[in-house]
Write an enzyme that holds these catalytic residues in place. Structure first.
Site, PDB file in Angstrom:
ATOM      1  N   GLY A   1      -0.825   2.186   1.811  1.00 35.27           N
ATOM      2  CA  GLY A   1      -2.131   1.666   1.405  1.00 35.27           C
ATOM      3  C   GLY A   1      -3.103   1.735   2.571  1.00 35.27           C
TER       4      GLY A   1
ATOM      5  N   GLY B   1      -7.044   1.478   2.261  1.00 35.93           N
ATOM      6  CA  GLY B   1      -7.684   0.241   1.802  1.00 35.93           C
ATOM      7  C   GLY B   1      -8.372  -0.522   2.927  1.00 35.93           C
TER       8      GLY B   1
ATOM      9  N   ASP C   1      -1.203   6.780   1.613  1.00 39.59           N
ATOM     10  CA  ASP C   1      -2.001   6.165   0.551  1.00 39.59           C
ATOM     11  C   ASP C   1      -1.765   6.967  -0.723  1.00 39.59           C
ATOM     12  OD1 ASP C   1      -4.429   4.027   0.588  1.00 39.59           O
ATOM     13  OD2 ASP C   1      -4.753   5.503  -0.992  1.00 39.59           O
ATOM     14  N   ILE C   2      -2.081   6.361  -1.849  1.00 42.69           N
ATOM     15  CA  ILE C   2      -1.936   7.089  -3.121  1.00 42.69           C
ATOM     16  C   ILE C   2      -2.938   8.241  -3.185  1.00 42.69           C
ATOM     17  CG2 ILE C   2      -3.463   5.556  -4.448  1.00 42.69           C
ATOM     18  CD1 ILE C   2      -0.900   5.906  -6.558  1.00 42.69           C
TER      19      ILE C   2
ATOM     20  N   ASP D   1       2.922   7.380  -3.507  1.00 42.92           N
ATOM     21  CA  ASP D   1       2.846   6.304  -4.499  1.00 42.92           C
ATOM     22  C   ASP D   1       4.036   5.389  -4.239  1.00 42.92           C
ATOM     23  OD1 ASP D   1       2.852   4.649  -6.649  1.00 42.92           O
ATOM     24  OD2 ASP D   1       2.915   6.226  -8.185  1.00 42.92           O
TER      25      ASP D   1
ATOM     26  N   TYR E   1      -3.130 -12.157  -9.921  1.00 44.33           N
ATOM     27  CA  TYR E   1      -2.913 -11.811  -8.513  1.00 44.33           C
ATOM     28  C   TYR E   1      -2.136 -12.931  -7.798  1.00 44.33           C
ATOM     29  CZ  TYR E   1      -4.483 -10.783  -3.667  1.00 44.33           C
ATOM     30  OH  TYR E   1      -4.572 -10.511  -2.318  1.00 44.33           O
TER      31      TYR E   1
ATOM     32  N   LYS F   1       1.529 -12.795  -6.071  1.00 42.49           N
ATOM     33  CA  LYS F   1       1.725 -13.071  -4.645  1.00 42.49           C
ATOM     34  C   LYS F   1       2.742 -14.204  -4.433  1.00 42.49           C
ATOM     35  CE  LYS F   1      -0.750  -9.960  -2.646  1.00 42.49           C
ATOM     36  NZ  LYS F   1      -0.097  -8.928  -1.838  1.00 42.49           N
TER      37      LYS F   1
HETATM   38  C1  AKB Z   1      -9.266 -11.443  -2.962  1.00 41.27           C
HETATM   39  O1  AKB Z   1     -10.386 -11.951  -2.974  1.00 41.27           O
HETATM   40  O2  AKB Z   1      -8.640 -11.135  -3.978  1.00 41.27           O
HETATM   41  C2  AKB Z   1      -8.579 -11.229  -1.630  1.00 41.27           C
HETATM   42  C3  AKB Z   1      -7.698 -12.373  -1.260  1.00 41.27           C
HETATM   43  C4  AKB Z   1      -8.275 -13.665  -0.855  1.00 41.27           C
HETATM   44  O3  AKB Z   1      -6.515 -12.236  -1.271  1.00 41.27           O
HETATM   45  N1  AKB Z   1      -9.547 -10.998  -0.620  1.00 41.27           N
END
Ligand code: AKB
Length: 317
Positions: A12, A15, A38-39, A52, A142, A146
């Site tokens: 990555g 990014g 990176d992809i 990938d 997300y 995580k």
């Molecule tokens: C986001 O805003 O998704 C990221 C984070 C805080 O992990 N920057």
């Protein structure tokens, strides 16, 4: 340092964090010892590969080809993008991690860095000086990915002895590579508007405080953690990292000190709801204690370096 035989693989690298991290690591260990992947095809000098991370055989092939022993896995979908594509986000954020952890379990990788985020916290988490260990009830795709990732990192360390290290990054502010799809991206977009004499329309409420950090601090923290002696690492899920806490009105005021007629208006959207569930500030005592962490950049310095570097960059393009 340049002579040491650990080679690093960055996944990555195209990014927001990847670009800065590759540059820093190459400055420290030499271009030939840092393989950027990176992809998408990368257009930078030094060893690169198109990869990938979801493709286990391809990942194994790149690691064997370059004899890399440390992996920094940065490929992920961020919070706002993940809400729009939940399945894609879950698949990328989890499968990429499993592929890397499983190769580490096999012994092909000796050390792994995997980024977590303040998104692991949720509405019931204490918002001020959020502690390392506390209630965690993320309500975003997300954040859920995580938090699950953190649990897996700790599990792979405890069960299989995998040396995996992680940081819960706050919002990261940088000028070299634009972020994409994050909730904290406003704190970068605002500089582009200010320098282009545009009124900035902020997608968060004016008083939405969030923990943030300048990229140089984040990269330094990452490498400091990776270089810390194994026996000092007491957290194998992910370390809290504090940085500086501010609201959109604070950063707008700091910009206005330097660009007098800068204007901002507020149109909160779904990203403000995401931000509402996150902490205002972070307690990073464990990082301080275990690997001597201390951040350098406060809000005024961040605004100063961002305006300086970004104005030069925009003039060049
Ligand atoms: C986001 O805003 O998704 C990221 C984070 C805080 O992990 N920057």
């Amino acid at each position: 340092m340049k002579g040491e035989n650990n080679k690093r693989l960055i996944i990555g690298a195209g990014g927001q964090i990847g670009g800065d991290l590759v540059e820093y690591l190459r400055g420290k260990y030499g271009n030939e010892n840092v393989v950027a992947t990176d992809i998408k095809q990368l257009e930078i000098a030094g060893p690169t590969e198109q990869l990938d991370v979801m493709d286990l055989d391809a990942l194994r092939g790149v690691i064997e080809k370059h004899n890399t022993t440390e992996v920094y896995l940065l490929a992920a979908l961020l919070s706002a993008s993940a809400e729009l594509k939940p399945q894609v986000a879950w698949d990328l954020n989890m499968k990429g991690l499993f592929n890397v952890l499983n190769l580490a379990k096999e012994g092909l990788i000796k050390k792994v860095f995997w980024p977590s985020s303040i998104a692991v916290f949720g509405p019931s988490t204490p918002k001020e000086s959020t502690p390392q260990n506390t209630i965690m009830d993320p309500n975003t795709v997300y954040g859920i990915s995580k938090l699950a990732g953190e649990r897996w990192c700790e599990y792979y360390h405890n069960k299989y002895g995998v040396d995996v290290r992680s940081i819960r990054y706050p919002g990261l502010i940088s000028w070299k590579t634009k972020p994409g799809g994050g909730t904290t991206d406003y704190a970068i977009d605002i500089f582009y508007s200010a320098l282009q004499n545009e009124i900035y329309t902020c997608f968060l409420k004016e008083d939405r405080a969030l923990p943030m950090m300048y990229m140089d601090d984040a990269v330094r923290a990452t490498v400091q953690l990776m270089e810390a002696p194994k026996e000092n690492i007491t957290v194998r899920s992910s370390y809290n990292l504090g940085g500086v806490s501010f609201k959109p009105t604070d950063i707008a005021r700091a910009i206005r000190k330097r660009i007098k007629d800068f204007g901002i208006c507020y149109q909160p959207d779904f990203r403000d709801e995401i931000a509402q569930s996150w902490p205002h500030s972070i307690d990073d005592q464990d990082s301080q204690k275990d690997w001597n962490w201390k951040n350098k950049y406060e809000l005024e310095e961040i605004v100063e370096v961002m305006l300086h570097n970004l104005s030069e960059k925009l003039q060049l393009s």
